[in-house]
Design a protein around this motif. Structure first.
Motif, PDB file in Angstrom:
ATOM      1  N   UNK A  22       1.355  -0.992   0.093  1.00  0.00           N
ATOM      2  CA  UNK A  22       0.600  -0.095   0.078  1.00  0.00           C
ATOM      3  C   UNK A  22       1.357   1.750  -0.088  1.00  0.00           C
ATOM      4  N   UNK A  23       0.409   2.516  -0.142  1.00  0.00           N
ATOM      5  CA  UNK A  23       0.925   3.817  -0.534  1.00  0.00           C
ATOM      6  C   UNK A  23       1.609   3.724   0.858  1.00  0.00           C
ATOM      7  N   UNK A  24       1.284   3.049   1.829  1.00  0.00           N
ATOM      8  CA  UNK A  24       1.653   3.745   3.560  1.00  0.00           C
ATOM      9  C   UNK A  24       2.843   3.310   3.458  1.00  0.00           C
ATOM     10  N   UNK A  25       3.427   1.953   3.286  1.00  0.00           N
ATOM     11  CA  UNK A  25       4.297   0.773   3.288  1.00  0.00           C
ATOM     12  C   UNK A  25       4.943   1.976   2.365  1.00  0.00           C
ATOM     13  N   UNK A  26       4.952   1.884   1.327  1.00  0.00           N
ATOM     14  CA  UNK A  26       6.332   2.320   0.285  1.00  0.00           C
ATOM     15  C   UNK A  26       6.563   3.752   0.650  1.00  0.00           C
ATOM     16  N   UNK A  27       5.642   4.370   1.255  1.00  0.00           N
ATOM     17  CA  UNK A  27       6.026   6.211   1.573  1.00  0.00           C
ATOM     18  C   UNK A  27       7.778   5.760   2.603  1.00  0.00           C
TER      19      UNK A  27
END
Length: 275
Positions: A22-27
């Motif tokens: 997800x975007x949070x993990x990627x960020x």
């Protein structure tokens, strides 16, 4: 997917899994990896990577893992399809990071921890951004052991400090500066550029004010010089008038003396000069 060939044994550069769920993990993966790159940018023998397959044992491509971020001290920077330890002076990454997502399973994370323990990782950090939970492990004589007090922990290898606030993990470089995202770095750079521009404008205004003051001082000096010259001219004129008056007085005195001599001569001749 690119595939490298090493003694007829294939060591794939990808495991077919996405870098993040997800975007949070990627960020968070990007935040940690890129800030570590910045931290060691001036050290050519520190290699930093994100989501790179690590093969610790030659001839066994099945033994592999792809940490979300890894740091290998003693290895040169550069591009790699994977981290084959036997091609890296047999140096294992000393520090690894994992960023959890809801899709991570406890069994999977246990296997990773065992892998890192077995193959020489010195420091292992796990962060769950959804729960704002941080775990850390540091190598002892008996292997990787949990860091009991992770709050304000400073990594022995990286020198970075971990601070868990009420809502988020904060990471600080050895110089005290916090890890920043690309957006925050750009905003900071823009703010710094604006401040520099303002300083340049203030400096130019000060230069202009100083020039105006210099010009006013120069004009005042010129005016003072003009007034001095005028005063000198007035003094010279007054002196000239004084000299003329003195000359007139002298001429009058001379005329008076001549008149007195003439009167004396007339009286000597018996002539009244007043008649």
């Amino acid at each position: 997917m690119t595939i490298s060939l090493d003694c007829e044994i294939l060591y794939p550069d990808s495991d077919g899994q996405p870098m993040a769920d997800n975007t949070l993990q990627f960020r968070w993966i990007v935040l940690i990896k890129e800030n570590l790159d910045l931290l060691f940018a001036d050290q050519p023998d520190v290699f930093v990577a994100g989501d790179l397959l690590w093969y610790p044992v030659e001839g066994h491509p099945e033994i592999r893992v792809a940490p979300d971020a890894l740091v290998a001290f003693g290895r040169p920077k550069g591009e790699r399809g994977s981290y084959k330890q036997w091609e890296e002076d047999n140096i294992a990454p000393q520090v690894v990071f994992e960023i959890l997502s809801p899709g991570n399973r406890s069994g999977e994370m246990s296997k990773k921890q065992q892998f890192y323990d077995d193959y020489g990782v010195e420091e292992y950090y796990i962060y769950n951004p959804d729960r704002n939970n941080l775990q850390g492990f540091c190598r002892t004589e008996s292997g990787l052991r949990a860091i009991e007090e992770i709050q304000n922990w400073t990594s022995p290898r990286l020198g970075i400090r971990f601070v868990l606030s009420a809502t988020i993990l904060e990471l600080y470089r050895p110089d005290g500066r916090g890890f920043l995202s690309f957006l925050e770095l750009e905003q900071r750079a823009e703010q710094a550029n604006q401040r520099a521009q303002q300083e340049r404008q203030r400096a130019e205004q000060e230069r202009q004010r100083a020039e105006q003051e210099r010009q006013r001082a120069e004009q005042a000096d010129q005016q003072a010089e003009l007034e001095r010259q005028q005063a000198e001219q007035e003094r010279q004129r007054a002196e000239l008038e004084r000299q003329r008056a003195e000359q007139a007085d002298q001429r009058a005195e001379q005329e008076r003396q001549r008149a007195e001599r003439l009167a004396a001569q007339l009286r000597a001749l018996g002539i009244d000069p007043e008649s």
